[in-house]
Scaffold this active site. Sequence first.
Site, PDB file in Angstrom:
ATOM      1  N   SER A   1     -11.178   4.504 -28.231  1.00 21.04           N
ATOM      2  CA  SER A   1      -9.977   5.274 -27.871  1.00 21.04           C
ATOM      3  C   SER A   1      -9.160   5.677 -29.100  1.00 21.04           C
ATOM      4  O   SER A   1      -9.267   5.077 -30.176  1.00 21.04           O
ATOM      5  CB  SER A   1      -9.087   4.476 -26.928  1.00 21.04           C
ATOM      6  OG  SER A   1      -9.816   4.064 -25.804  1.00 21.04           O
ATOM      7  N   GLN A   2      -8.318   6.691 -28.880  1.00 25.33           N
ATOM      8  CA  GLN A   2      -7.402   7.214 -29.911  1.00 25.33           C
ATOM      9  C   GLN A   2      -6.348   6.144 -30.245  1.00 25.33           C
ATOM     10  O   GLN A   2      -5.736   5.587 -29.326  1.00 25.33           O
ATOM     11  CB  GLN A   2      -6.737   8.443 -29.286  1.00 25.33           C
ATOM     12  CG  GLN A   2      -5.688   9.120 -30.068  1.00 25.33           C
ATOM     13  CD  GLN A   2      -4.989  10.189 -29.214  1.00 25.33           C
ATOM     14  OE1 GLN A   2      -5.400  10.480 -28.089  1.00 25.33           O
ATOM     15  NE2 GLN A   2      -3.940  10.749 -29.761  1.00 25.33           N
TER      16      GLN A   2
END
Length: 217
Positions: free
Chosen positions: A62-63
């Site tokens: 994920s970011q």
Amino acid sequence: MTDFSREREAMVERHLKRRGITEPHIVNAFLAVPREEFVSPDYAHLAYGDHPLPIEAGQTISQPYVVALMIQAAAIKGGDQVLEVGAGSGYAAAVISRIAGQVIAIERQHDLIELARQRLERLGYDNVEIVEGDGTKGCPDRAPFDAILAAASGSHVPRALVGQLAPNGRIVMPIGDSGWVQELVKVTKKDDGILRQENLGGVRFVPLIGEEGWKDD
Ligand code: SAM
């Protein structure tokens, strides 16, 4: 050679602090975890951009900003027992482990589990346990949880997750259409068992696949 610690500091400054993630315990957790170790060497030079990156089994890490936003929203603090649904590379679990007491991270993709376990062991994250299973059913053996973070999106919050929340527990999870933008939702279980829901804005996550999630094609 890339100076990853400088890149990590720059990422924290630019993508977290300037966007309102300033609480020292969260900032320090991101400074402590080498994201480049959680992606393949081919992607290591991209590790400190604020975007998801491909990992094995067709999934993504994920970011960083979104991981930070979820940790902030879930108000994770020292001593908390935390469940992460969708362990993936183990990165978010490692970051959470720098704040919480114990992290249980559940993952359905067998190929990712051994990699994440080996990586976390090699890097010394001894308060993270990677469990194989369908996270839509939670992890009843290790409940109750002070916070539950779902790194994959469903049409609703699975009932089992609500049932495994401690009093004053918080769930942060993306809710909405599996293929498009979802809403990041926070559900708090009050002392009296009443649930309160808040919407935190638009996000985009991979689908939560399982008994109380989307079906695998
Ligand atoms: N948190 C991860 C990290 O830091 O690398 C990224 C997670 S990735 C965006 C979402 C993960 O959720 C995928 O690895 C996917 O296999 C997993 N997943 C999807 N449905 C699941 C379920 N029902 N139970 C457990 N894991 C699930």
